[in-house]
Design an enzyme around this catalytic site. Structure first.
Site, PDB file in Angstrom:
ATOM      1  CG  ASP A  38      58.067  37.004  35.821  1.00  0.00           C
ATOM      2  OD1 ASP A  38      57.769  38.177  35.572  1.00  0.00           O
ATOM      3  OD2 ASP A  38      57.885  36.465  36.927  1.00  0.00           O
ATOM      4  CG  ASP A 237      55.893  34.348  39.609  1.00  0.00           C
ATOM      5  OD1 ASP A 237      56.153  35.035  38.602  1.00  0.00           O
ATOM      6  OD2 ASP A 237      55.596  34.846  40.705  1.00  0.00           O
ATOM      7  CG  ASP A 241      54.699  35.383  34.244  1.00  0.00           C
ATOM      8  OD1 ASP A 241      54.947  36.409  33.588  1.00  0.00           O
ATOM      9  OD2 ASP A 241      55.032  35.228  35.422  1.00  0.00           O
TER      10      ASP A 241
HETATM   11  P1  ADP Z   1      55.944  42.563  36.703  1.00  0.00           P
HETATM   12  O1  ADP Z   1      56.171  42.089  35.297  1.00  0.00           O
HETATM   13  O2  ADP Z   1      57.251  42.927  37.367  1.00  0.00           O
HETATM   14  O3  ADP Z   1      55.139  41.583  37.528  1.00  0.00           O
HETATM   15  P2  ADP Z   1      53.599  44.370  36.323  1.00  0.00           P
HETATM   16  O4  ADP Z   1      53.338  44.194  34.867  1.00  0.00           O
HETATM   17  O5  ADP Z   1      52.639  43.749  37.269  1.00  0.00           O
HETATM   18  O6  ADP Z   1      55.135  43.972  36.654  1.00  0.00           O
HETATM   19  O7  ADP Z   1      53.653  45.940  36.640  1.00  0.00           O
HETATM   20  C1  ADP Z   1      54.482  46.800  35.895  1.00  0.00           C
HETATM   21  C2  ADP Z   1      54.656  48.133  36.575  1.00  0.00           C
HETATM   22  O8  ADP Z   1      53.372  48.778  36.747  1.00  0.00           O
HETATM   23  C3  ADP Z   1      55.238  48.056  37.971  1.00  0.00           C
HETATM   24  O9  ADP Z   1      56.628  48.016  37.963  1.00  0.00           O
HETATM   25  C4  ADP Z   1      54.706  49.344  38.589  1.00  0.00           C
HETATM   26  O10 ADP Z   1      55.479  50.443  38.173  1.00  0.00           O
HETATM   27  C5  ADP Z   1      53.326  49.473  37.978  1.00  0.00           C
HETATM   28  N1  ADP Z   1      52.291  48.858  38.833  1.00  0.00           N
HETATM   29  C6  ADP Z   1      51.557  47.750  38.560  1.00  0.00           C
HETATM   30  N2  ADP Z   1      50.691  47.489  39.563  1.00  0.00           N
HETATM   31  C7  ADP Z   1      50.899  48.442  40.513  1.00  0.00           C
HETATM   32  C8  ADP Z   1      50.326  48.727  41.804  1.00  0.00           C
HETATM   33  N3  ADP Z   1      49.346  47.987  42.351  1.00  0.00           N
HETATM   34  N4  ADP Z   1      50.795  49.805  42.470  1.00  0.00           N
HETATM   35  C9  ADP Z   1      51.775  50.563  41.952  1.00  0.00           C
HETATM   36  N5  ADP Z   1      52.349  50.355  40.768  1.00  0.00           N
HETATM   37  C10 ADP Z   1      51.927  49.318  40.051  1.00  0.00           C
HETATM   38 MG    MG Z   2      56.327  37.295  38.293  1.00  0.00          MG
END
Ligand code: ADP
Ligand code: MG
Length: 292
Positions: A38, A237, A241
């Site tokens: 991740d 983390d 995941d």
């Molecule tokens: P990661 O795998 O990096 O933890 P997420 O799956 O949580 O990412 O989120 C993927 C994408 O969705 C982020 O990069 C962002 O573009 C958008 N996103 C998710 N949650 C939010 C939020 N609360 N505010 C703004 N954008 C968000």
């Molecule tokens: Mg993470």
């Protein structure tokens, strides 16, 4: 391996802050040939801060931050928290959102001061068919720098782009190089956009990147690799995941991460330093060697 070899192995692991759940977990790790990692909170520190605000003409920087932070106030996502924290540091007063909806892997939609405010990626912007041409340039430039940009729209109209940046953990780059030496391929999986993911991957020496993966699809990535005959470890983390950690042949949790990630794993790296993955695999290989 013999019970003694297992005891020695898990004991050594504990000395290095690597908690191994049971003898089987220790033995299995020697077979790993593929590691899925991740990005946020695993390769990077997972504590992003707001670094850029680019309003479209007609909006000011403080307006964008006020709208975006008010919309994100109810969010538990690190991206949302970074925006809210920045508003507080700048002393920008937030207003209470009258409606709030978080869409996993996309962003948030909220009603702020009577306006519909959205903060998130291009797939979120599709909900209100927000035209992106005025904001795309900034989005692409910021993501090429390894930052995570987000579009902000107000009542379906483009308002600006905000970007947060996260720091790569000490040890991530070295861990990837060591894994390569052990003949293990590292693959990054993230919900973040492709350009940002590739910029971070390049900085730590990872060649294969799976970006824009929705939270529920991370386990499927692991399953596909396994059906290609690979023995897969997953390192993560977050709550997101947990299914992938459980699916993997070896699940490796970051000790500073969420409890559910730790519970779903075979091994926990207490300090979160990725060099612990290398140590765990070396310990497993050494344990197996003692019986051959
Ligand atoms: P990661 O795998 O990096 O933890 P997420 O799956 O949580 O990412 O989120 C993927 C994408 O969705 C982020 O990069 C962002 O573009 C958008 N996103 C998710 N949650 C939010 C939020 N609360 N505010 C703004 N954008 C968000
Ligand atoms: Mg993470």
């Amino acid at each position: 391996a013999t019970p003694t070899a297992i005891m020695v192995g898990t004991g050594k692991g504990a000395q290095y802050g690597i908690l191994i759940k049971g003898g089987e977990s220790l033995e299995n790790a020697h077979k790993i040939n593929t590691i899925v990692l991740d990005k946020t909170g695993t390769i990077t520190k997972g504590k992003p801060s707001l670094v850029d605000v680019e309003p479209v003409p007609g909006f000011s920087v403080s307006e964008i931050i006020r709208f975006a932070a008010s919309a994100e106030k109810g969010s538990e996502h690190p991206l949302g928290e970074a925006i809210v924290k920045d508003a507080q540091e700048r002393g920008i007063p937030l207003t209470e959102a009258t409606k709030f909806d978080a869409i996993p892997g996309k962003g948030v939609v909220a009603e702020v001061e009577g306006h519909i405010v959205m903060v998130g990626n291009s797939s979120l912007m599709e909900y209100e068919e927000v035209p992106l041409d005025e904001m795309e340039g900034a989005f692409e430039r910021l993501s090429a720098e390894g930052k995570t940009p987000m579009y902000v729209s107000v009542d379906g109209k483009p308002a600006g782009v905000v970007a947060v940046a996260d720091t790569i953990k000490e040890g991530s780059r070295e861990a990837i190089a060591e894994l390569k030496k052990l003949g293990i391929e590292a693959i990054m999986v993230t919900g973040d956009n492709r350009r940002t993911a590739e910029a971070i991957a390049r900085q730590v020496g990872i060649e294969k990147v799976m970006a824009e993966v929705l939270p529920q699809d991370k386990a499927e990535v692991v399953r596909k690799l396994q059906s290609d005959g690979r023995i897969v470890a997953m390192v993560g983390d977050g709550i997101n995941d947990a299914p992938a950690l459980a699916q993997a042949d070896t699940g490796i949790a970051i000790g500073t991460g969420t409890d559910i990630a730790i519970e779903s794993s075979d091994i926990t790296l207490m300090s979160g330093d990725l060099r612990g993955v290398v140590t765990a695999i070396k310990l497993s290989r050494a344990t197996i060697r003692t019986i051959r």
